[in-house]
Design a protein around this motif. Structure first.
Motif, PDB file in Angstrom:
ATOM      1  N   LEU A 243       0.805  -1.217   0.000  1.00 52.22           N
ATOM      2  CA  LEU A 243       0.000   0.000   0.000  1.00 52.22           C
ATOM      3  C   LEU A 243       0.841   1.271   0.000  1.00 52.22           C
ATOM      4  O   LEU A 243       0.301   2.369  -0.008  1.00 52.22           O
ATOM      5  CB  LEU A 243      -0.951   0.017   1.210  1.00 52.22           C
TER       6      LEU A 243
ATOM      7  N   VAL B  88      -1.220   4.110  -1.963  1.00 54.65           N
ATOM      8  CA  VAL B  88      -2.158   4.930  -1.201  1.00 54.65           C
ATOM      9  C   VAL B  88      -1.412   6.140  -0.653  1.00 54.65           C
ATOM     10  O   VAL B  88      -0.590   5.993   0.253  1.00 54.65           O
ATOM     11  CB  VAL B  88      -2.785   4.125  -0.038  1.00 54.65           C
TER      12      VAL B  88
ATOM     13  N   PRO C 204      -6.031   8.837   1.490  1.00 51.02           N
ATOM     14  CA  PRO C 204      -6.582   7.499   1.246  1.00 51.02           C
ATOM     15  C   PRO C 204      -7.992   7.636   0.681  1.00 51.02           C
ATOM     16  O   PRO C 204      -8.764   8.482   1.124  1.00 51.02           O
ATOM     17  CB  PRO C 204      -6.601   6.861   2.634  1.00 51.02           C
TER      18      PRO C 204
ATOM     19  N   HIS D 169      -8.956   3.174  -3.366  1.00 47.23           N
ATOM     20  CA  HIS D 169      -7.843   2.385  -2.817  1.00 47.23           C
ATOM     21  C   HIS D 169      -8.383   1.213  -1.992  1.00 47.23           C
ATOM     22  O   HIS D 169      -7.904   0.083  -2.098  1.00 47.23           O
ATOM     23  CB  HIS D 169      -6.941   3.249  -1.928  1.00 47.23           C
TER      24      HIS D 169
ATOM     25  N   CYS E 235       3.004  -1.647   4.146  1.00 48.60           N
ATOM     26  CA  CYS E 235       3.212  -0.275   3.674  1.00 48.60           C
ATOM     27  C   CYS E 235       4.573   0.139   4.236  1.00 48.60           C
ATOM     28  O   CYS E 235       5.488  -0.679   4.211  1.00 48.60           O
ATOM     29  CB  CYS E 235       2.049   0.643   4.063  1.00 48.60           C
TER      30      CYS E 235
ATOM     31  N   ARG F  55      -1.187   2.423   7.204  1.00 48.35           N
ATOM     32  CA  ARG F  55      -2.210   2.285   6.158  1.00 48.35           C
ATOM     33  C   ARG F  55      -2.867   0.910   6.262  1.00 48.35           C
ATOM     34  O   ARG F  55      -4.092   0.783   6.207  1.00 48.35           O
ATOM     35  CB  ARG F  55      -1.578   2.420   4.762  1.00 48.35           C
TER      36      ARG F  55
END
Length: 153
Positions: free
Chosen positions: A42, A70, A75, A79, A98, A103
């Motif tokens: 992410l 993202v 965000p 996503h 991430c 995230r």
């Protein structure tokens, strides 16, 4: 093989799902040794701590790769929808990461609360092992607090 708890913010959610912050080149083979068949990333590939060529490095170990960049300050529902699609249609076992596991933990919070019928306090406690957006005083944290407050149900 034991879980590589020295990977930043490592967390095992269940027998087929692990999460973490950023991974390093040495971690790719370790994930393969754990039996991971799919990695969802992410983070933005432009982040200074991102693993360059991550998809190719994972492919060399026969691990499928889904990159859903993202932005930490933005965000979106698109996503989250892509995350749900990758989670539901990709091979297992799965590792999601991430940079800090913030995230990822927020995405799993919404997944657990809204799609897996996990009681909200339990879903929140799982997220808060990594972070709580409400506990930070920054514009990005406020954006994430609003993001997790949304409901898919």
């Amino acid at each position: 093989m034991a879980d590589p708890t020295d990977i930043r913010a490592w967390q095992r959610l269940d027998a087929e799902t692990t999460t973490s912050g950023r991974i390093e080149e040495k971690d790719v083979a370790r994930l393969a040794d754990l039996g991971v068949r799919h990695v969802i990333n992410l983070a933005l590939e432009t982040h200074p701590e991102a693993l360059a060529g991550e998809g190719d490095k994972l492919a060399a170990h026969d691990i499928a790769y889904t990159h859903i960049p993202v932005p930490f300050d933005a965000p979106g529902e698109d996503h989250f929808a892509a995350f749900l699609d990758a989670l539901n249609h990709g091979p297992k076992p799965l590792h999601v990461h991430c940079i800090m596991n913030w995230r990822v933990s927020a995405f799993f919070y919404r997944l657990n609360r809204d799609h897996r019928a996990m009681p909200e306090p339990e879903a929140r406690a799982l997220m808060e092992r990594q972070w709580s957006p409400e506990g930070h005083d920054s514009n990005e944290a406020r954006v994430w607090a609003a993001f997790i407050a949304r409901s898919d149900t």
